[in-house]
Design a protein around this motif. Structure first.
Motif, PDB file in Angstrom:
ATOM      1  N   PRO A 154       0.949  -1.265  -0.114  1.00  0.00           N
ATOM      2  CA  PRO A 154      -0.048   0.120  -0.029  1.00  0.00           C
ATOM      3  C   PRO A 154       0.965   1.296   0.092  1.00  0.00           C
ATOM      4  O   PRO A 154       1.879   1.316   0.537  1.00  0.00           O
ATOM      5  CB  PRO A 154      -0.949  -0.177   1.209  1.00  0.00           C
ATOM      6  N   ASP A 155       0.411   2.114  -0.787  1.00  0.00           N
ATOM      7  CA  ASP A 155       1.091   3.571  -0.580  1.00  0.00           C
ATOM      8  C   ASP A 155       0.868   4.105   0.846  1.00  0.00           C
ATOM      9  O   ASP A 155      -0.192   3.856   1.399  1.00  0.00           O
ATOM     10  CB  ASP A 155       0.483   4.392  -1.615  1.00  0.00           C
ATOM     11  N   SER A 156       1.954   5.017   1.270  1.00  0.00           N
ATOM     12  CA  SER A 156       1.785   5.807   2.427  1.00  0.00           C
ATOM     13  C   SER A 156       1.215   7.149   2.268  1.00  0.00           C
ATOM     14  O   SER A 156       1.659   7.892   1.662  1.00  0.00           O
ATOM     15  CB  SER A 156       3.359   5.720   3.074  1.00  0.00           C
ATOM     16  N   MET A 157       0.097   7.229   2.885  1.00  0.00           N
ATOM     17  CA  MET A 157      -0.551   8.578   2.732  1.00  0.00           C
ATOM     18  C   MET A 157      -0.506   9.020   4.264  1.00  0.00           C
ATOM     19  O   MET A 157      -0.692   8.600   5.090  1.00  0.00           O
ATOM     20  CB  MET A 157      -1.995   8.535   2.319  1.00  0.00           C
ATOM     21  N   GLU A 158      -0.257  10.796   4.268  1.00  0.00           N
ATOM     22  CA  GLU A 158      -0.340  11.103   5.507  1.00  0.00           C
ATOM     23  C   GLU A 158      -1.825  11.408   5.950  1.00  0.00           C
ATOM     24  O   GLU A 158      -2.717  11.818   4.983  1.00  0.00           O
ATOM     25  CB  GLU A 158       0.350  12.549   5.593  1.00  0.00           C
ATOM     26  N   SER A 159      -2.371  11.226   7.003  1.00  0.00           N
ATOM     27  CA  SER A 159      -3.713  11.430   7.618  1.00  0.00           C
ATOM     28  C   SER A 159      -3.536  12.429   8.957  1.00  0.00           C
ATOM     29  O   SER A 159      -2.247  12.515   9.465  1.00  0.00           O
ATOM     30  CB  SER A 159      -4.243  10.432   7.796  1.00  0.00           C
ATOM     31  N   PRO A 160      -4.556  12.960   9.520  1.00  0.00           N
ATOM     32  CA  PRO A 160      -4.588  13.483  10.772  1.00  0.00           C
ATOM     33  C   PRO A 160      -3.966  12.640  11.860  1.00  0.00           C
ATOM     34  O   PRO A 160      -3.428  13.302  12.899  1.00  0.00           O
ATOM     35  CB  PRO A 160      -6.137  14.121  11.018  1.00  0.00           C
ATOM     36  N   THR A 161      -4.037  11.541  11.743  1.00  0.00           N
ATOM     37  CA  THR A 161      -3.808  10.642  13.003  1.00  0.00           C
ATOM     38  C   THR A 161      -2.388   9.772  12.445  1.00  0.00           C
ATOM     39  O   THR A 161      -2.128   9.022  13.329  1.00  0.00           O
ATOM     40  CB  THR A 161      -4.806   9.306  13.205  1.00  0.00           C
TER      41      THR A 161
END
Length: 444
Positions: free
Chosen positions: A279-286
């Motif tokens: 899976p691609d690594s995506m930035e999120s609020p958590t």
């Protein structure tokens, strides 16, 4: 082009009926109407009928009814009894309030037409719980039947959506949802996070009626799934040696595996296949989460079991239309009040670009969807115009109420100051709505 035409038709209809309310009330009260205009600016088209000039102007963001008034020009003595400013305060209030009330009446008629044509409703059963959402943290499970939200009983998903939207800004207290589990147990699930927190805007807490299958319905070009060869129609069977039970389980595994390899077994055309997916690594609020760029197909059998039709009588449809108009009016007032005191995000405010976009979408969906859109916008226009902001109808009502109380009109100086303040407030509101539109348009 569809969006533009649908938007222009919507504004034309809603503004025309709003101004028609003022016009009819003025005529009934014996006031002379000089011009009835749809739009602002230099008239593109005019026609004179009796005492009134009917005009269409190029700026389609409103309209006006120009009445005989000594404050706007010289009035012949024989016309004094027909001047707006010489009418008793009660008549002036009736003329002013008639516009917003016409919008609310129009909403009732639109809802009446839609409801009378029959309704497709969905039973209040949870199909999917979004991983890591406030609902997931609160313990919601697929198959839960929602019985009540914040003490308000619900009969179908429309009730749930309205109840959650109504509570979308109550960040200071938890949201209690009464459910019946698949085992028949009745209990309260408490959503401790604010419904607008963690990206769940507009009251969404992470539950939807749709149940998803493990068959891929969409694979995003260039995403992690596309790069390893997954295709639409593939059915996922297991991941890292564990049999997958639901799409939500798969999503949770992907979210928790950013940049990590997952051994996936899937079915394509009756043939079992295996591949390794990262899976691609995506930035999120958590923090960072995994994403593969794929979406599932809906469980058609489950959705069909939720769906049912309602065909009310004409009288029942009319009553339901009144109730829906009232509930949407109350909700609009509450949301605006919460935005004013900082309990709700101003990002909820939409301007002409968003309205045009939604107009086009609903027009393509069919007449019922478009009429519901018109009804909702008509309610918004009616409620907005009733707010006590100078230059709006509600601002004039505020002046006339003060006149009733003190026994004399509000001074012209006070009215002029109020108009300047009102214009500044309204301009700021419109500018903020337009900025929100631009932000949505460019994904900001």
């Amino acid at each position: 082009m569809t969006a533009i035409l649908a938007f222009l038709l919507a504004i034309g209809v809603l503004v025309t009926f709003h101004e028609l309310g003022h016009y009819v009330a003025a005529r009934c009260c014996g006031v002379k109407v000089l011009r009835f205009s749809i739009g602002f600016g230099k008239p593109l088209f005019t026609v004179k009928r009796g005492e009134t000039e009917w005009a269409i102007c190029p700026i389609p963001l409103g309209g006006y009814v120009k009445m005989l008034d000594e404050r706007e020009g010289v009035v012949a003595p024989e016309d004094w009894p027909r001047a707006f400013n010489r009418q008793p305060v009660g008549k002036r209030m009736v003329i002013v309030v008639a516009g917003p009330l016409m919008n609310l009446l129009l909403a009732v008629l639109f809802y009446w037409a839609v409801i009378g044509n029959g309704l497709t409703l969905y039973r209040p059963l949870v199909g999917t719980v979004v991983p890591d959402s406030p609902a997931a943290i609160a313990g919601f499970q697929p198959g839960d039947r929602i019985l009540a939200v914040a003490g308000s009983p619900v009969a179908h998903w429309n009730d749930i959506s309205l109840a959650l939207l109504d509570r979308s800004s109550s960040a200071d207290e938890p949201l209690t949802v009464r459910v019946e589990t698949t085992a028949g147990q009745r209990l309260d699930r408490v959503v401790k996070a604010a419904p607008e927190a963690d990206g769940h805007a507009n009251g969404q807490i992470g539950i939807v009626p749709v149940r998803y299958s493990l068959t891929l319905g969409m694979v995003e070009q260039g995403g992690a799934a596309d790069k390893v060869g997954l295709r639409t129609g593939d059915t996922l069977l297991s991941a890292n040696g564990r049999k997958l039970q639901s799409w939500a389980e798969w999503v949770a595994m992907v979210h928790n595996s950013p940049g990590k390899e997952i051994t996936l077994v899937f079915l394509r055309g009756g043939e079992r296949r295996q591949l390794t997916l990262r899976p691609d690594s995506m930035e999120s609020p958590t923090g960072f989460v995994g994403r593969i760029g794929a979406a599932p197909t809906g469980d058609a059998a489950w959705l069909e079991g939720l769906r049912y039709e309602v065909h009310p009588t004409v009288a029942e449809a009319g009553w339901m239309a009144l109730q829906k108009t009232w509930s949407n009016s109350v909700l609009s007032l509450r949301m605006f009040g919460r935005m004013l005191i900082g309990q709700a995000s101003w990002d909820n405010l939409s301007g002409p670009i968003t309205i045009a976009s939604v107009a086009g979408q609903t027009a393509r969906q069919g007449l019922d969807a478009y009429l519901e859109f018109l009804a909702l916008i008509s309610v918004s226009i009616g409620i907005l115009n009733l707010l006590p902001i100078p230059i709006l109808d509600g601002g004039h009502l505020m002046y006339y109420t003060a006149e009733l109380i003190k026994g004399s009109p509000v001074s012209e100086r006070a009215q002029l100051l109020g108009q300047r303040i009102g214009f500044a407030l309204l301009a700021s509101l419109m500018a903020f709505a337009l900025l929100n539109d631009i932000s949505r348009l460019f994904g900001g």
